[in-house]
Design an enzyme around this catalytic site. Structure first.
Site, PDB file in Angstrom:
ATOM      1  N   ASP A  31       4.359   0.584  12.166  1.00  0.00           N
ATOM      2  CA  ASP A  31       3.353  -0.038  11.694  1.00  0.00           C
ATOM      3  C   ASP A  31       3.131  -1.665  12.082  1.00  0.00           C
ATOM      4  O   ASP A  31       2.279  -2.269  11.647  1.00  0.00           O
ATOM      5  CB  ASP A  31       3.333   0.103  10.224  1.00  0.00           C
ATOM      6  CG  ASP A  31       2.930   1.264   9.629  1.00  0.00           C
ATOM      7  OD1 ASP A  31       2.461   2.245  10.475  1.00  0.00           O
ATOM      8  OD2 ASP A  31       3.365   1.581   8.388  1.00  0.00           O
TER       9      ASP A  31
ATOM     10  N   ARG B 281      -8.757  -0.438   4.047  1.00  0.00           N
ATOM     11  CA  ARG B 281      -8.008   0.310   3.271  1.00  0.00           C
ATOM     12  C   ARG B 281      -6.760  -0.078   3.033  1.00  0.00           C
ATOM     13  O   ARG B 281      -5.866   0.546   2.358  1.00  0.00           O
ATOM     14  CB  ARG B 281      -7.728   1.544   4.695  1.00  0.00           C
ATOM     15  CG  ARG B 281      -9.035   2.242   4.882  1.00  0.00           C
ATOM     16  CD  ARG B 281      -8.761   3.425   5.635  1.00  0.00           C
ATOM     17  NE  ARG B 281      -7.706   4.267   5.076  1.00  0.00           N
ATOM     18  CZ  ARG B 281      -7.119   5.517   5.434  1.00  0.00           C
ATOM     19  NH1 ARG B 281      -7.462   5.682   6.850  1.00  0.00           N
ATOM     20  NH2 ARG B 281      -6.184   6.151   4.987  1.00  0.00           N
TER      21      ARG B 281
ATOM     22  N   ARG C  84       0.023  14.513  13.263  1.00  0.00           N
ATOM     23  CA  ARG C  84       0.249  14.421  11.716  1.00  0.00           C
ATOM     24  C   ARG C  84       0.614  15.558  10.917  1.00  0.00           C
ATOM     25  O   ARG C  84       0.057  15.663   9.990  1.00  0.00           O
ATOM     26  CB  ARG C  84      -0.221  13.219  11.066  1.00  0.00           C
ATOM     27  CG  ARG C  84      -0.279  11.920  11.922  1.00  0.00           C
ATOM     28  CD  ARG C  84      -1.094  10.693  11.241  1.00  0.00           C
ATOM     29  NE  ARG C  84       0.079  10.123  10.317  1.00  0.00           N
ATOM     30  CZ  ARG C  84      -0.666   9.262   9.378  1.00  0.00           C
ATOM     31  NH1 ARG C  84      -1.564   8.890   9.647  1.00  0.00           N
ATOM     32  NH2 ARG C  84       0.101   8.757   8.303  1.00  0.00           N
TER      33      ARG C  84
ATOM     34  N   LYS D 204       1.056  -1.079  -0.057  1.00  0.00           N
ATOM     35  CA  LYS D 204       0.033  -0.061  -0.061  1.00  0.00           C
ATOM     36  C   LYS D 204       0.939   1.334  -0.330  1.00  0.00           C
ATOM     37  O   LYS D 204       0.577   2.236  -0.885  1.00  0.00           O
ATOM     38  CB  LYS D 204      -1.001  -0.042   1.065  1.00  0.00           C
ATOM     39  CG  LYS D 204      -1.540   1.474   1.501  1.00  0.00           C
ATOM     40  CD  LYS D 204      -2.486   1.388   2.995  1.00  0.00           C
ATOM     41  CE  LYS D 204      -1.921   1.466   4.116  1.00  0.00           C
ATOM     42  NZ  LYS D 204      -1.572   2.996   4.626  1.00  0.00           N
ATOM     43  N   ASN D 205       1.930   1.146   0.816  1.00  0.00           N
ATOM     44  CA  ASN D 205       2.603   2.522   1.211  1.00  0.00           C
ATOM     45  C   ASN D 205       3.532   2.859   0.031  1.00  0.00           C
ATOM     46  O   ASN D 205       4.330   3.803   0.007  1.00  0.00           O
ATOM     47  CB  ASN D 205       3.198   2.570   2.496  1.00  0.00           C
ATOM     48  CG  ASN D 205       2.343   2.842   3.418  1.00  0.00           C
ATOM     49  OD1 ASN D 205       0.979   3.244   3.294  1.00  0.00           O
ATOM     50  ND2 ASN D 205       2.513   2.537   5.023  1.00  0.00           N
TER      51      ASN D 205
ATOM     52  N   CYS E 126      -5.316  12.579  13.100  1.00  0.00           N
ATOM     53  CA  CYS E 126      -6.110  11.704  12.617  1.00  0.00           C
ATOM     54  C   CYS E 126      -6.005  10.768  14.230  1.00  0.00           C
ATOM     55  O   CYS E 126      -5.329  11.043  15.090  1.00  0.00           O
ATOM     56  CB  CYS E 126      -5.600  10.721  11.861  1.00  0.00           C
ATOM     57  SG  CYS E 126      -4.124   9.796  11.896  1.00  0.00           S
TER      58      CYS E 126
HETATM   59  N1  EPU Z   1       5.912  14.670  10.844  1.00  0.00           N
HETATM   60  C1  EPU Z   1       5.729  16.064  11.318  1.00  0.00           C
HETATM   61  N2  EPU Z   1       5.830  17.077  10.251  1.00  0.00           N
HETATM   62  C2  EPU Z   1       5.780  16.506   8.924  1.00  0.00           C
HETATM   63  C3  EPU Z   1       5.806  15.136   8.702  1.00  0.00           C
HETATM   64  C4  EPU Z   1       5.773  14.234   9.585  1.00  0.00           C
HETATM   65  O1  EPU Z   1       5.947  16.407  12.361  1.00  0.00           O
HETATM   66  O2  EPU Z   1       5.945  17.441   8.004  1.00  0.00           O
HETATM   67  C5  EPU Z   1       5.720  13.771  12.057  1.00  0.00           C
HETATM   68  C6  EPU Z   1       4.414  12.877  12.016  1.00  0.00           C
HETATM   69  O3  EPU Z   1       3.528  13.628  12.620  1.00  0.00           O
HETATM   70  C7  EPU Z   1       5.002  11.619  12.910  1.00  0.00           C
HETATM   71  C8  EPU Z   1       6.408  11.580  12.047  1.00  0.00           C
HETATM   72  O4  EPU Z   1       6.614  12.895  11.932  1.00  0.00           O
HETATM   73  O5  EPU Z   1       5.071  11.621  14.208  1.00  0.00           O
HETATM   74  C9  EPU Z   1       6.714  10.554  11.097  1.00  0.00           C
HETATM   75  O6  EPU Z   1       5.476  10.753  10.281  1.00  0.00           O
HETATM   76  P1  EPU Z   1       5.481  10.326   8.516  1.00  0.00           P
HETATM   77  O7  EPU Z   1       5.715  11.658   7.774  1.00  0.00           O
HETATM   78  O8  EPU Z   1       6.677   9.425   8.391  1.00  0.00           O
HETATM   79  O9  EPU Z   1       4.326   9.455   8.413  1.00  0.00           O
HETATM   80  P2  EPU Z   1       3.625   9.360   6.875  1.00  0.00           P
HETATM   81  O10 EPU Z   1       4.534   9.821   5.845  1.00  0.00           O
HETATM   82  O11 EPU Z   1       2.470  10.254   7.209  1.00  0.00           O
HETATM   83  C10 EPU Z   1       3.925   6.915   6.625  1.00  0.00           C
HETATM   84  C11 EPU Z   1       3.121   5.786   6.324  1.00  0.00           C
HETATM   85  C12 EPU Z   1       2.302   5.469   7.640  1.00  0.00           C
HETATM   86  C13 EPU Z   1       3.348   5.048   8.632  1.00  0.00           C
HETATM   87  C14 EPU Z   1       4.488   6.363   8.742  1.00  0.00           C
HETATM   88  C15 EPU Z   1       5.784   5.832   9.660  1.00  0.00           C
HETATM   89  C16 EPU Z   1       2.352   6.030   4.018  1.00  0.00           C
HETATM   90  C17 EPU Z   1       1.255   6.481   3.112  1.00  0.00           C
HETATM   91  N3  EPU Z   1       2.124   6.124   5.477  1.00  0.00           N
HETATM   92  O12 EPU Z   1       2.985   8.007   6.943  1.00  0.00           O
HETATM   93  O13 EPU Z   1       1.547   4.311   7.350  1.00  0.00           O
HETATM   94  O14 EPU Z   1       2.958   4.675   9.621  1.00  0.00           O
HETATM   95  O15 EPU Z   1       5.264   6.690   7.308  1.00  0.00           O
HETATM   96  O16 EPU Z   1       6.477   4.796   9.090  1.00  0.00           O
HETATM   97  O17 EPU Z   1       3.500   5.690   3.606  1.00  0.00           O
HETATM   98  C18 EPU Z   1      -0.166   2.745   7.674  1.00  0.00           C
HETATM   99  O18 EPU Z   1       0.033   2.363   6.715  1.00  0.00           O
HETATM  100  O19 EPU Z   1      -0.804   2.304   8.759  1.00  0.00           O
HETATM  101  C19 EPU Z   1       0.658   4.001   8.238  1.00  0.00           C
HETATM  102  C20 EPU Z   1      -0.209   4.684   9.216  1.00  0.00           C
END
Ligand code: EPU
Length: 417
Positions: free
Chosen positions: A305, A397, A122, A22-23, A117
């Site tokens: 995850d 999802r 996030r 998915k990711n 969320c």
């Molecule tokens: N964060 C910030 N600012 C930003 C971006 C992130 O403070 O601009 C913080 C977030 O709040 C969090 C941390 O940084 O505390 C890491 O977040 P990240 O941005 O890495 O998460 P994401 O990119 O939104 C992806 C996966 C998630 C997975 C996380 C961490 C996708 C579509 N989603 O999310 O997947 O948990 O990386 O590995 O790639 C899931 O599949 O169940 C899922 C939630």
């Protein structure tokens, strides 16, 4: 509303085939926005989030053909509406991944700001900061990110924290910028490498994906390509953890062990016997699992995850586990539900202390997010009696046909309305 009914106590046995990740699929689909040529993605998992992403891309103006074999052919020759509405973004946060490619290709993007969320706040400040460093003008108006740019310019961007979709958004944007972009403190997740490989086959010049410094030399245009989505390492880890928790002997095919080093190491600590090949993983669990302590952190450390699934395993393990969540501030929602099955867990801040008990008791529980749903399924598989998991739309999802795959391996699990 649909629910899953599980009768616990069966061991998992046999073979399960792993779906596309998915990711990885979600950013790969967004990469289609970077070219006017036809772009084909194979091994796309049949998931609600993928359907939502395809619907969003269609609204933007991408023409899409899909088939039952998991191929999506996309053509973004005519982008008419560089917008992701609140309705889309609130359904799926990964919609933010259209921001970078839209801005790079069309010079504008109008994307609803994601709210918090279930698992945490996030924010997307790092995505915005990076694009501003590349010359974009960005304002927040009425809950929307309004971004404009001429051609983006390469920049050195040091991210304050490791963000997966942030790295992906900026890497995609930088492919069409003028000059060189250096992303420091970049995410090293295998999904970032999968996206980089796809972009490279579109003509992008990228070095360092998989390390924490990614260098992208912008090019004038990208062309179409054909790319196969990598196997889902979290789906793989979920089935392995389920088999380790309920005892069993399973082989996962179309799986990549090299993306799961730390998870496989933890499973071995529980007492599971694991063998791996180029595209398969075999797990045999001869005993009640030993408790394993862990701390989540960005790749290559233990993935957030997989935290919830390991908590289900630790609930029935021999011993006490200390589990620390460092990525999301609210990712212990499954604890209350596990307690309904009699699990013995205390939460102190971002740490859960799990005292394993020999057997959980089946009960009705409610899924709060995708990985919490997987945790509750594993708990149901090891509990005595019947467990009913409600709100499984979260599950749809991100897991393709999970109950069919588990049932094929001997689990007593089915869906009801
Ligand atoms: N964060 C910030 N600012 C930003 C971006 C992130 O403070 O601009 C913080 C977030 O709040 C969090 C941390 O940084 O505390 C890491 O977040 P990240 O941005 O890495 O998460 P994401 O990119 O939104 C992806 C996966 C998630 C997975 C996380 C961490 C996708 C579509 N989603 O999310 O997947 O948990 O990386 O590995 O790639 C899931 O599949 O169940 C899922 C939630």
């Amino acid at each position: 509303m649909q629910k899953l009914v599980i009768h616990g106590g069966s061991k998992l046995q046999g073979e399960i085939s792993i779906s596309g990740a998915k990711n990885a699929a979600l950013p790969l689909l967004c990469a289609s926005l970077l070219t006017a040529d036809t772009f084909a993605i194979h091994n796309t998992p049949r998931l609600k989030d993928v359907t939502t992403m395809l619907a969003l891309l269609e609204q933007i103006g991408v023409r899409i053909l899909t088939n039952d074999a998991g191929t999506a052919e996309l053509s973004a020759a005519g982008i008419t509406n560089p917008t992701a509405s609140y309705d889309m973004v609130k359904t799926m946060r990964a919609a933010i991944l259209v921001l970078g490619p839209l801005l790079a290709r069309t010079g504008q993007a109008h994307i609803s700001l994601p709210g918090g969320c279930a698992i945490g706040m996030r924010p997307v400040d790092q995505h915005i900061k990076g694009l501003q460093a590349m010359g974009a003008e960005i304002s927040i108006e009425q809950g929307y990110i309004r971004a404009q740019a001429g051609r983006l310019s390469g920049a050195r961007i040091v991210m304050d924290l490791v963000t997966v979709t942030g790295t992906e958004n900026l890497m995609m944007a930088a492919t069409l910028a003028s000059g060189t972009t250096v992303l420091e403190n970049a995410a090293r997740e295998p999904e970032v490498i999968d996206l980089a490989n796809c972009l490279i086959s579109m003509g992008a010049k990228i070095e360092g994906a998989g390390s924490d410094v990614i260098t992208i030399e912008g090019v004038d245009r990208l062309h179409g390509c054909s790319h196969t989505v990598m196997p889902d390492r979290i789906e793989t880890g979920t089935f392995l953890t389920a088999a380790a928790a309920c005892g069993g002997d399973i082989t996962l095919t179309r799986a990549r062990a090299d993306t799961l080093d730390v998870v496989l190491g933890k499973l071995a600590e529980t007492g599971a016997e694991i063998d791996t090949g180029a595209d398969w993983i075999h797990l045999h669990m001869p005993q009640r699992p030993q408790a394993v302590s862990l701390r989540t952190a960005p790749y290559p450390a233990f993935p957030t995850d997989m935290q919830a699934q390991f908590m289900a395993l630790n609930s029935i393990a021999d011993g006490t586990a200390v589990m620390t969540e460092t990525i999301f501030e609210n990712r212990f929602m499954h604890v209350q539900e596990l307690k309904r099955l009699n699990a013995d867990i205390q939460v102190e801040g971002n740490t859960a202390i799990v005292h394993g008990i020999p057997l959980l008791d089946g009960a009705s529980v409610m899924a709060t997010d995708l990985r919490a749903s997987a945790c509750l399924i594993i708990a149901g598989l090891v509990a005595q009696g019947e467990t009913v998991v409600d709100r499984i739309y979260h599950l749809d999802r991100g897991y393709e046909q999970i109950e069919q795959k588990l049932a094929k391996a001997g689990a007593k699990i089915w869906r009801t309305s």
